[in-house]
Design a protein around this motif. Structure first.
Motif, PDB file in Angstrom:
ATOM      1  N   GLU A   1       0.797  -1.220   0.000  1.00 42.98           N
ATOM      2  CA  GLU A   1       0.000   0.000   0.000  1.00 42.98           C
ATOM      3  C   GLU A   1       0.833   1.274   0.000  1.00 42.98           C
ATOM      4  OE1 GLU A   1      -2.936  -0.018   3.063  1.00 42.98           O
ATOM      5  OE2 GLU A   1      -3.947  -1.790   2.289  1.00 42.98           O
ATOM      6  N   GLU A   2       2.143   1.177   0.211  1.00 43.18           N
ATOM      7  CA  GLU A   2       2.967   2.373   0.161  1.00 43.18           C
ATOM      8  C   GLU A   2       2.964   2.926  -1.265  1.00 43.18           C
ATOM      9  OE1 GLU A   2       6.883   1.914   1.631  1.00 43.18           O
ATOM     10  OE2 GLU A   2       6.267   1.754   3.729  1.00 43.18           O
ATOM     11  N   PRO A   3       2.434   4.120  -1.475  1.00 43.34           N
ATOM     12  CA  PRO A   3       2.338   4.652  -2.835  1.00 43.34           C
ATOM     13  C   PRO A   3       3.697   5.105  -3.360  1.00 43.34           C
ATOM     14  CG  PRO A   3       1.566   6.265  -1.244  1.00 43.34           C
ATOM     15  CD  PRO A   3       1.880   5.026  -0.469  1.00 43.34           C
TER      16      PRO A   3
ATOM     17  N   PRO B   1      -8.410  12.255  -4.873  1.00 47.49           N
ATOM     18  CA  PRO B   1      -8.424  12.401  -3.418  1.00 47.49           C
ATOM     19  C   PRO B   1      -7.522  13.532  -2.943  1.00 47.49           C
ATOM     20  CG  PRO B   1      -7.842  10.151  -4.084  1.00 47.49           C
ATOM     21  CD  PRO B   1      -7.836  10.987  -5.301  1.00 47.49           C
TER      22      PRO B   1
ATOM     23  N   ARG C   1      -4.467  15.382  -1.267  1.00 42.07           N
ATOM     24  CA  ARG C   1      -3.041  15.077  -1.232  1.00 42.07           C
ATOM     25  C   ARG C   1      -2.463  15.481   0.123  1.00 42.07           C
ATOM     26  NH1 ARG C   1      -3.456  18.192  -6.058  1.00 42.07           N
ATOM     27  NH2 ARG C   1      -2.339  19.876  -5.017  1.00 42.07           N
ATOM     28  N   ASP C   2      -1.339  14.850   0.478  1.00 41.22           N
ATOM     29  CA  ASP C   2      -0.646  15.318   1.674  1.00 41.22           C
ATOM     30  C   ASP C   2      -0.017  16.680   1.385  1.00 41.22           C
ATOM     31  OD1 ASP C   2       2.403  15.190   1.135  1.00 41.22           O
ATOM     32  OD2 ASP C   2       1.697  13.242   0.398  1.00 41.22           O
TER      33      ASP C   2
ATOM     34  N   TYR D   1     -12.318  11.124   0.419  1.00 39.14           N
ATOM     35  CA  TYR D   1     -11.485  12.223  -0.054  1.00 39.14           C
ATOM     36  C   TYR D   1     -10.130  12.255   0.653  1.00 39.14           C
ATOM     37  CZ  TYR D   1     -10.032  17.035  -0.993  1.00 39.14           C
ATOM     38  OH  TYR D   1      -9.320  18.152  -1.363  1.00 39.14           O
TER      39      TYR D   1
ATOM     40  N   SER E   1      -8.684   9.663   2.222  1.00 41.66           N
ATOM     41  CA  SER E   1      -8.193   8.306   2.468  1.00 41.66           C
ATOM     42  C   SER E   1      -6.749   8.075   2.035  1.00 41.66           C
ATOM     43  CB  SER E   1      -9.096   7.291   1.766  1.00 41.66           C
ATOM     44  OG  SER E   1      -9.081   7.497   0.360  1.00 41.66           O
ATOM     45  N   ALA E   2      -6.254   8.848   1.077  1.00 39.32           N
ATOM     46  CA  ALA E   2      -4.907   8.588   0.545  1.00 39.32           C
ATOM     47  C   ALA E   2      -3.811   9.306   1.316  1.00 39.32           C
ATOM     48  CB  ALA E   2      -4.847   9.000  -0.930  1.00 39.32           C
TER      49      ALA E   2
ATOM     50  N   PRO F   1      -1.703   6.882   4.041  1.00 39.64           N
ATOM     51  CA  PRO F   1      -0.857   5.919   3.322  1.00 39.64           C
ATOM     52  C   PRO F   1       0.304   6.580   2.580  1.00 39.64           C
ATOM     53  CG  PRO F   1      -3.156   5.341   3.042  1.00 39.64           C
ATOM     54  CD  PRO F   1      -3.133   6.672   3.734  1.00 39.64           C
ATOM     55  N   ALA F   2       0.079   7.776   2.033  1.00 37.84           N
ATOM     56  CA  ALA F   2       1.164   8.487   1.352  1.00 37.84           C
ATOM     57  C   ALA F   2       2.282   8.850   2.315  1.00 37.84           C
ATOM     58  CB  ALA F   2       0.632   9.746   0.675  1.00 37.84           C
TER      59      ALA F   2
ATOM     60  N   VAL G   1      -0.415   3.035   7.221  1.00 35.71           N
ATOM     61  CA  VAL G   1      -1.523   2.333   6.579  1.00 35.71           C
ATOM     62  C   VAL G   1      -2.415   1.601   7.574  1.00 35.71           C
ATOM     63  CG1 VAL G   1      -0.253   2.058   4.429  1.00 35.71           C
ATOM     64  CG2 VAL G   1      -0.080   0.278   6.165  1.00 35.71           C
TER      65      VAL G   1
END
Length: 731
Positions: A84-86, A224, A226-227, A294, A296-297, A300-301, A305
């Protein structure tokens, strides 16, 4: 001059080539690390199943099946993390610390060092100096806080520009900017910097001067959230890095990044205090599933996770909802008074003894007097323990009375005797009679299904009219097993379950977004699930749109169980341009809350109002304006009053424009249609706001819904109207 310019270009190309080489090295290291992790997972799984050695599953790896299963869970969890690490840039910044003079003294142990800053640590070997430092490491703070006035030992700070849709390969590194903090040089292209600015410029102003930072902030919003790890501002960084010992409430104006601050603080706490947080887990609570989709990413970014993200409703008992309450009943069930009513209803089941109790012990019978038994029950009630704790406390204290008698007769009894007496039928029957076992469903159904029970529990707390509004009417089943529960009833069930026993599900830290919209009873759901009373509370009183929305933070924080939490205002933002915030700020005086106006360091926003006469005029013009907006980059949000949303959708469909709903957009869809209530927390490059007067007139919280709608645009806002505009939008 041309020679100097050529030399600068060559120097920039050389610097860029060196940084790309470092990016290649980082990418190769990450690939090896991930491949090794996957290999360990597969190898461990093979050993666990006996495929490598021919032994029984788990033998030779763990001493027993339980240990093998625990190892298996760890391996599966690690495999999931790796998957799951993008992909993305391995670093976004660089710090070069001074190696002499005053700057070297300020640099301390980092004197002469160079650090790359990224979303996670990259290292070729655990004992080797890292190729990239995690943004949460203590030394990384200088990247966000150092200024020309207070360089913190930093000689210069470098920011990197990457292709927006790249995967972080060397070819995706497109540019760099340096700020020479020792001599007050500002951000600019190339290693030498450019445009002059005052040496005392703030870190926020310095960041805004960066074309890389500005480009990242203004990048089109598609997909979604972004960080913001590369663009965190000093005011935000202070909040992100606050410790877990005290709870914190962020009163964040629109566009100030309060949601991002909360999520990055969650990632920071998991990194800095892993044992404390991971022991209880991390919970992120949002207002609805669209909002959760929205955001959720983001975690994980940032490499996290294992964080649960849900709504308050997801934490409630899982009974199917088959009934619907009147609006008055819904408000009552969300009010703090219901907690007191439910406590009365639960503890009304406790009865004082009505006589002595004889407890057989072989051929002997112990006698417990009514007075001493009554004292046991009364003293336990006065202590106000959880219901099940009180029940067991009555049992233990009653056994203690038997022990006292036994000691006087034959000396101290043994532990086996005490355990046996605690289970003897006569004593268990006594406990059941004075402090009976009970389920939450029995209490709530008994309360709402019987007028007399409700009147006794609600005396002095609810009026007779309010009691009638709460009572189940008609053919609604009243048995706990067959009851038809409403959505609001689930709050009551959770409250009673919490009074009976502490929830098994609790968390080391809880992040609560849009907290101003939580009812007192919803707040209590979260308070019960905070293991250490450690919360990050995010919200904006000006955006409160529910019937029970908070009007001040002290009362809301008390409901959340953290009355001592610090309230930190976050008023300066970058997301919403100042031209768009100005219109929204004019609404603040008409709202029933006291919050400071928002301020933006960005300009260049486009605000346009377009009068379209006729009852269907604004709806009819939507398709044309959306089509024009689609001619530019970015997402398009169409915001209207709830009653108009369906008509807007039909108008778009009739013109061949596909429109999604928040959290359910199809891939490639750039248009979203949303009502003003559900737009909260979302953002779009271009917003088409349909008939604002209709939103403002939608009940007591209408003006606050309009405030929300006016602050969703990142670049452009178009207002379509036929009815007269609200006063704040005129002129």
């Amino acid at each position: 001059m041309s020679g100097d310019h050529t030399a600068q270009e060559e120097a920039l190309r050389a610097e860029l080539a060196a940084e790309r080489a470092h990016a290649d090295r980082c990418r190769a290291t990450l690939d090896r690390t991930n491949a090794a992790a996957q290999h360990r997972v597969l190898e461990g799984a093979g050993v666990l199943t006996g495929q490598h050695t021919g032994e029984a599953a788990g033998e030779g790896v763990a001493g027993d099946g339980a240990s093998a299963e625990a190892l298996g869970r760890y391996l599966r969890s690690r495999a999931k993390e790796v998957r799951e690490e993008p992909e993305g840039p391995p670093f976004f910044g660089r710090l070069d610390f001074s190696d002499g003079g005053r700057g070297g003294e300020e640099a301390g142990e980092h004197r002469g060092q160079r650090y790359y800053i990224g979303r996670r640590r990259v290292s070729e070997h655990p004992s080797a100096p890292p190729l990239v430092l995690d943004w949460r490491a203590p030394v990384s703070r200088a990247f966000y806080q150092a200024t020309a006035r207070e360089p913190r030992g930093v000689r210069f700070r470098r920011r990197f520009g990457w292709s927006p849709n790249g995967t972080g390969t060397a070819e995706d590194l497109t540019g760099l900017e340096d700020e020479r903090l020792e001599d007050g040089r500002p951000a600019g292209e190339g290693p030498a910097g450019s445009d002059e600015s005052p040496a005392g410029a703030s870190a926020a102003g310095s960041a805004l001067a960066s074309r890389i930072v500005a480009g990242e902030i203004e990048r089109p919003r598609v997909g979604p959230m972004r960080d913001i790890v590369a663009t965190i501002q000093p005011e935000q960084d202070d909040l992100v890095r606050s410790g877990p010992d005290g709870s914190m409430c962020v009163q964040g104006a629109p566009g100030t990044g309060k949601t991002a601050v909360g999520l990055h603080r969650a990632a920071y706490l998991l990194y800095t205090y892993p044992r404390r947080i991971e022991r209880g887990g991390m919970l992120v609570v949002g207002p609805n599933t669209a909002f959760l989709g929205y955001i959720s990413a983001v975690l994980p970014a940032l490499g996290e996770v294992g964080v649960r993200q849900c709504t308050v409703g997801d934490l409630l008992p899982g009974h199917p909802v088959r009934a619907e309450d009147s609006p008055e009943a819904v408000e009552l069930k969300h009010s703090a008074r219901m907690a007191a009513v439910l406590r009365r209803a639960l503890y009304a089941r406790v009865r004082l003894p009505d006589g002595p109790v004889a407890v057989p012990d072989g051929s002997y019978r112990w006698r417990l007097d009514e007075d001493e038994l009554r004292a046991v029950v009364e003293e336990t009630l006065a202590q106000q323990p959880p219901y099940e704790v009180g029940r067991e406390r009555v049992r233990a204290r009653t056994v203690a009375l038997l022990r006292d008698q036994a000691e006087r007769r034959a000396g101290p009894p043994g532990g086996e005797w005490l355990r046996r007496m605690g289970r003897v039928k006569a004593l268990s029957g006594f406990v059941d009679s004075v402090w009976p076992r009970v389920k939450a469903e029995e209490v709530v159904a008994g309360l709402l299904g019987d007028a007399r029970t409700l009147a006794e529990a609600a005396d002095g707390l609810l009026t007779e009219d309010e009691q009638r509004a709460l009572l189940w009417q008609g053919r609604r089943p009243r048995s706990p097993r067959t009851a038809h529960w409403s959505q609001a009833d689930l709050l009551l069930l959770d409250e009673v379950a919490g009074l009976i026993a502490h929830p098994e599900e609790s968390y080391g830290h809880v992040v609560v977004d849009e907290a101003q919209d939580l009812s007192p009873m919803q707040c209590r759901v979260l308070a019960r699930r905070s293991r250490f009373g450690s919360l990050t509370v995010l919200g904006d009183l000006a955006q409160g749109t529910t019937p029970w929305a908070a009007r001040d933070w002290p009362e809301q924080l008390a409901h959340l169980g953290v009355p001592e939490a610090t309230v930190a205002p976050l008023t300066t933002g970058f997301r919403v341009p100042s031209e768009l915030l100005a219109a929204a700020n004019r609404l603040l005086d008409s709202l029933p809350v006291d919050v400071p106006p928002a301020r933006s360091l960005r300009t260049g926003g486009e605000l346009r109002t377009l009068r379209v006469p006729g009852a269907d005029g604004p709806t009819g013009a939507v398709a044309e304006r959306v089509a024009a907006a689609l001619g530019r980059e970015g997402s398009v949000g169409v915001i209207a009053a709830g009653a108009r949303v369906a008509a807007v959708r039909r108008a778009l469909a009739a013109n061949g424009i596909a429109a999604g709903t928040p959290g359910a957009e199809q891939e490639g869809e750039r248009v979203t249609v949303v009502d003003a209530e559900s737009a909260k927390g979302l953002e779009y490059d271009h917003v088409v706001l349909v008939e604002p007067a209709e939103i403002a007139a939608g009940g007591p919280r209408g003006p606050q819904r309009l405030y929300v709608a006016l602050t969703r645009a990142v670049s452009r806002l178009e207002i379509l109207y036929a009815a007269e505009l609200p006063e704040a939008l005129r002129g």
